[in-house]
Design a protein around this motif. Structure first.
Motif, PDB file in Angstrom:
ATOM      1  N   GLY A   1       0.185  -5.414  11.458  1.00 16.40           N
ATOM      2  CA  GLY A   1       1.014  -4.120  11.526  1.00 16.40           C
ATOM      3  C   GLY A   1       0.903  -3.409  10.366  1.00 16.40           C
ATOM      4  N   PRO A   2       1.682  -2.195  10.032  1.00 17.69           N
ATOM      5  CA  PRO A   2       1.455  -1.457   8.832  1.00 17.69           C
ATOM      6  C   PRO A   2       2.290  -2.468   7.510  1.00 17.69           C
ATOM      7  CG  PRO A   2       3.148  -0.438  10.211  1.00 17.69           C
ATOM      8  CD  PRO A   2       2.432  -1.760  11.223  1.00 17.69           C
ATOM      9  N   TRP A   3       1.584  -2.185   6.582  1.00 16.09           N
ATOM     10  CA  TRP A   3       2.174  -2.974   5.170  1.00 16.09           C
ATOM     11  C   TRP A   3       2.901  -1.778   4.350  1.00 16.09           C
ATOM     12  CZ3 TRP A   3      -0.131  -7.641   2.533  1.00 16.09           C
ATOM     13  CH2 TRP A   3      -0.407  -8.652   3.464  1.00 16.09           C
ATOM     14  N   PHE A   4       3.623  -2.179   3.410  1.00 20.38           N
ATOM     15  CA  PHE A   4       4.386  -1.383   2.551  1.00 20.38           C
ATOM     16  C   PHE A   4       3.394  -1.023   1.553  1.00 20.38           C
ATOM     17  CE2 PHE A   4       8.205  -2.640   4.708  1.00 20.38           C
ATOM     18  CZ  PHE A   4       8.871  -1.419   4.942  1.00 20.38           C
ATOM     19  N   VAL A   5       2.515  -2.055   0.933  1.00 16.34           N
ATOM     20  CA  VAL A   5       1.995  -1.684  -0.139  1.00 16.34           C
ATOM     21  C   VAL A   5       0.635  -0.793   0.198  1.00 16.34           C
ATOM     22  CG1 VAL A   5       2.225  -4.094  -1.407  1.00 16.34           C
ATOM     23  CG2 VAL A   5       0.214  -4.034   0.228  1.00 16.34           C
ATOM     24  N   THR A   6       0.199  -0.678   1.404  1.00 12.45           N
ATOM     25  CA  THR A   6      -0.870   0.145   1.864  1.00 12.45           C
ATOM     26  C   THR A   6      -0.549   1.485   2.128  1.00 12.45           C
ATOM     27  OG1 THR A   6      -0.814  -0.619   3.955  1.00 12.45           O
ATOM     28  CG2 THR A   6      -2.589  -1.731   2.600  1.00 12.45           C
ATOM     29  N   THR A   7       0.607   1.634   2.723  1.00  7.41           N
ATOM     30  CA  THR A   7       1.067   2.862   3.171  1.00  7.41           C
ATOM     31  C   THR A   7       1.696   3.595   1.689  1.00  7.41           C
ATOM     32  OG1 THR A   7       1.868   2.102   5.092  1.00  7.41           O
ATOM     33  CG2 THR A   7       2.581   4.197   4.505  1.00  7.41           C
ATOM     34  N   LEU A   8       2.200   2.894   0.726  1.00 10.17           N
ATOM     35  CA  LEU A   8       2.801   3.325  -0.450  1.00 10.17           C
ATOM     36  C   LEU A   8       1.471   3.776  -1.496  1.00 10.17           C
ATOM     37  CD1 LEU A   8       5.774   0.877  -1.281  1.00 10.17           C
ATOM     38  CD2 LEU A   8       5.795   3.540  -1.125  1.00 10.17           C
ATOM     39  N   ALA A   9       0.156   2.940  -1.291  1.00  8.34           N
ATOM     40  CA  ALA A   9      -0.865   3.579  -1.863  1.00  8.34           C
ATOM     41  C   ALA A   9      -1.411   4.613  -1.476  1.00  8.34           C
ATOM     42  CB  ALA A   9      -1.709   2.235  -1.567  1.00  8.34           C
ATOM     43  N   ALA A  10      -1.301   5.360  -0.186  1.00  6.21           N
ATOM     44  CA  ALA A  10      -1.750   6.324   0.228  1.00  6.21           C
ATOM     45  C   ALA A  10      -0.731   7.346  -0.207  1.00  6.21           C
ATOM     46  CB  ALA A  10      -1.565   6.427   1.892  1.00  6.21           C
ATOM     47  N   ALA A  11       0.492   7.179  -0.493  1.00  4.33           N
ATOM     48  CA  ALA A  11       1.320   8.175  -1.192  1.00  4.33           C
ATOM     49  C   ALA A  11       0.873   8.268  -2.652  1.00  4.33           C
ATOM     50  CB  ALA A  11       2.729   7.666  -0.894  1.00  4.33           C
ATOM     51  N   GLU A  12       0.653   7.139  -3.455  1.00  7.16           N
ATOM     52  CA  GLU A  12       0.512   7.213  -4.702  1.00  7.16           C
ATOM     53  C   GLU A  12      -0.963   7.949  -5.064  1.00  7.16           C
ATOM     54  OE1 GLU A  12       1.300   3.712  -6.841  1.00  7.16           O
ATOM     55  OE2 GLU A  12      -0.193   4.084  -8.590  1.00  7.16           O
ATOM     56  N   LEU A  13      -1.913   7.620  -3.954  1.00  8.11           N
ATOM     57  CA  LEU A  13      -2.936   8.204  -4.374  1.00  8.11           C
ATOM     58  C   LEU A  13      -3.136   9.569  -4.284  1.00  8.11           C
ATOM     59  CD1 LEU A  13      -6.443   8.380  -4.652  1.00  8.11           C
ATOM     60  CD2 LEU A  13      -6.538   8.237  -2.216  1.00  8.11           C
ATOM     61  N   HIS A  14      -2.329  10.474  -3.170  1.00  2.74           N
ATOM     62  CA  HIS A  14      -2.032  11.884  -3.190  1.00  2.74           C
ATOM     63  C   HIS A  14      -1.261  12.282  -4.518  1.00  2.74           C
ATOM     64  CE1 HIS A  14      -4.052  12.893   0.338  1.00  2.74           C
ATOM     65  NE2 HIS A  14      -3.529  11.822   0.817  1.00  2.74           N
ATOM     66  N   TYR A  15      -0.294  11.488  -4.882  1.00  5.33           N
ATOM     67  CA  TYR A  15       0.626  11.856  -6.319  1.00  5.33           C
ATOM     68  C   TYR A  15      -0.238  11.912  -7.272  1.00  5.33           C
ATOM     69  CZ  TYR A  15       4.873  11.026  -3.257  1.00  5.33           C
ATOM     70  OH  TYR A  15       5.908  11.173  -2.513  1.00  5.33           O
ATOM     71  N   ARG A  16      -1.207  10.909  -7.615  1.00  5.86           N
ATOM     72  CA  ARG A  16      -2.089  10.868  -8.640  1.00  5.86           C
ATOM     73  C   ARG A  16      -3.112  12.005  -8.792  1.00  5.86           C
ATOM     74  NH1 ARG A  16       0.009   7.492 -11.970  1.00  5.86           N
ATOM     75  NH2 ARG A  16       0.834   5.515 -11.250  1.00  5.86           N
ATOM     76  N   ARG A  17      -3.574  12.460  -7.440  1.00  3.34           N
ATOM     77  CA  ARG A  17      -4.277  13.652  -7.410  1.00  3.34           C
ATOM     78  C   ARG A  17      -3.721  14.887  -7.713  1.00  3.34           C
ATOM     79  NH1 ARG A  17      -9.115  13.676  -4.654  1.00  3.34           N
ATOM     80  NH2 ARG A  17      -8.721  15.537  -3.548  1.00  3.34           N
ATOM     81  N   ALA A  18      -2.523  15.014  -7.306  1.00  2.00           N
ATOM     82  CA  ALA A  18      -1.462  16.164  -7.691  1.00  2.00           C
ATOM     83  C   ALA A  18      -1.487  16.227  -9.003  1.00  2.00           C
ATOM     84  CB  ALA A  18      -0.386  16.168  -6.966  1.00  2.00           C
ATOM     85  N   SER A  19      -1.241  15.055  -9.847  1.00  3.17           N
ATOM     86  CA  SER A  19      -1.074  15.490 -11.351  1.00  3.17           C
ATOM     87  C   SER A  19      -2.321  15.820 -11.940  1.00  3.17           C
ATOM     88  CB  SER A  19      -0.904  13.917 -12.043  1.00  3.17           C
ATOM     89  OG  SER A  19       0.225  13.516 -11.383  1.00  3.17           O
ATOM     90  N   LEU A  20      -3.649  15.442 -11.458  1.00  6.70           N
ATOM     91  CA  LEU A  20      -4.873  15.944 -12.143  1.00  6.70           C
ATOM     92  C   LEU A  20      -5.005  17.254 -11.821  1.00  6.70           C
ATOM     93  CD1 LEU A  20      -7.205  12.747 -11.223  1.00  6.70           C
ATOM     94  CD2 LEU A  20      -6.352  13.539 -13.398  1.00  6.70           C
TER      95      LEU A  20
END
Ligand code: NOJ
Ligand code: NOJ
Length: 443
Positions: free
Chosen positions: A354-373
């Motif tokens: 099933g879905p994992w927290f670490v992977t779904t959170l990684a998708a959020a974090e990747l977008h946040y890090r891109r937004a900062s850049l």
């Protein structure tokens, strides 16, 4: 899920709860875990980090009462984030102390010897017959010391060797720990602490240099091979380690780290498949699409436009993962307008895959890090990160506890409960969100 709060307020509240839950995995000296089949009673030592503090014995939850090198490094890295971000002196001091103990515990693991262990007790006699198929055997155990200790993957939290068969070696752990140590260095309180940390860091970096790019099991502990995750965190550790060693006047170590780090970095191109990044090197589509690619870049702390958060191939990989899981999971199909909850890889069967927290959170974090850049231009990435965060929110039970996975249909908790890494992933995603929001505001 908890209705009523704005997403931002919910994220901050869930971040505080995650910190509280995560703390229960570190130095859990009040817990004990019996493994009767192995004749073991395990009481965690100070500085150990449990993957999950909830004792279980594959009944059905997995037995995660171990100090994994990978999980513990990610947890302590999130702890550094808490130290940096907290305005509460007491909380900061408590995490500083856990960090000191973690370094001490990790250094003690280096003195373990499988040869001494098997000479001291008759393990073959102690292990009950039902446990025999899972026992590693004395011959394997006797060979574990020195350089091989860092390939051990996990230890008992009382600081002894794991007696069970497991997928070994895995070489990402020492690289992740080196990265966490490097980020923690500026937060070190005193000279003694800094010296201990530097000693551990030197040994971790030297190990990564020696084993860089070697075939081993990947972060999901399944097939051996060349894994993008492992190699990108190795490259990240070595290149950051080279800069540290140079500043510390350790020219030989700096040279070795830089040379090997650059070689690994160039080798990451072997994982390119068309417009995306594959999790494993080699021919064929098998093992290509995998969330570990996203996790690797985040854990390595790389911001570059090649094998960093700004790499368009990483985003293409995430989009492909999103399409796959949007169709594969009933709970995503029920919310087609929302960002999909993500699993590890297509066809994953571990606890239902099933879905994992670490992977779904990684998708959020990747977008946040891109937004900062992207600074003021990051609004779309910030919104997409929030969409993944909103999906995570739907999967978090009322009490804020995070398991390893959620059921693909009902969203109910599945597999290990109170997974420390899930909390760590939440804390780092929330921190990335704060930076992204600030980058939007300052323009
Ligand atoms: C435990 C591993 O951690 C998990 O990732 C894997 O899927 C199972 N073992 C099966 O090998
Ligand atoms: C299974 C995961 O696949 C692995 O990455 C992790 O280290 C262990 N669980 C412990 O959390």
């Amino acid at each position: 899920m908890t209705a009523g709060l704005e997403l931002e307020d919910w994220v901050e509240r869930q971040c505080r709860r995650s910190a509280g839950f995560m703390a229960k995995s570190v130095s859990a000296v009040g817990l004990r875990k019996e493994r009767p089949g192995l004749g073991q009673v395990v009481v965690p030592a100070r500085g150990s980090v449990l993957a999950s503090p909830v004792p279980a014995a594959w009944d059905p939850e997995p037995d995660y009462f171990f100090h994994w090198l990978r999980d513990s490094a990610l947890v302590m890295d999130a702890a550094s984030e808490l130290i940096r971000g907290s305005s509460d002196d007491g909380e900061r001091r408590a995490w500083q102390e856990r960090w000191r103990d973690f370094v001490g515990f990790s250094l003690r693991l280096d003195r373990l010897s499988g040869r001494r262990l098997v000479a001291g007790v008759n393990l073959e006699r102690r292990v009950r017959s039902a446990m025999r198929p899972h026992f590693r055997g004395t011959a394997e155990l006797a060979s574990i010391e020195g350089d091989r200790l860092r390939g051990e993957v996990r230890f008992n939290p009382d600081g002894t060797l794991d007696l069970l068969r497991w997928t070994r070696p895995q070489h990402d752990g020492p690289a992740l720990r080196a990265l966490a140590l490097l980020r923690h260095l500026p937060l070190c309180a005193g000279e003694t602490e800094r010296d201990a940390l530097a000693g551990l860091l030197r040994a971790d970096l030297a190990h990564v240099v020696r084993h860089a790019g070697e075939c081993c099991a990947g972060p999901w502990e399944e097939e051996a091979g060349r894994h993008y995750y492992t190699e990108v965190v190795e490259a990240g550790a070595l290149l950051a380690g080279a800069a540290w060693a140079e500043a510390a006047g350790e020219a030989a170590l700096a040279g070795a780290c830089r040379g090997t780090g650059l070689r690994l970095e160039a080798g990451l191109e072997d994982f390119v498949r068309g417009d995306m990044l594959a999790a494993r090197a080699g021919e064929g589509p098998d093992g290509a699409l995998d969330s570990s690619v996203i996790l690797g870049v985040l854990h390595a702390g790389r911001r570059d436009s090649r094998h960093g958060v700004a790499d368009p191939r990483l985003l293409a990989t995430l989009d492909r993962l999103g399409e796959h899981f949007a169709a594969a999971y009933p709970l995503n199909r029920a919310h087609p307008e929302e960002a999909p909850a993500l699993g590890r890889y297509p066809g994953d069967a571990y606890f239902g895959g099933g879905p994992w927290f670490v992977t779904t959170l990684a998708a959020a974090e990747l977008h946040y890090r891109r937004a900062s850049l992207a600074g003021a231009d990051g609004a779309a990435d910030l919104a997409r990160g929030d969409a993944f965060m909103a999906t995570v929110r739907r999967l978090v039970p009322e009490d804020g506890s995070l398991s390893e996975q959620a059921d693909a249909e009902t969203g109910a908790p599945v597999s290990a409960r109170h997974l420390a890494w899930s909390y760590a992933a939440f804390i780092t995603a929330a921190a990335a969100r704060r930076l992204a929001v600030r980058a939007q505001a300052t323009k």
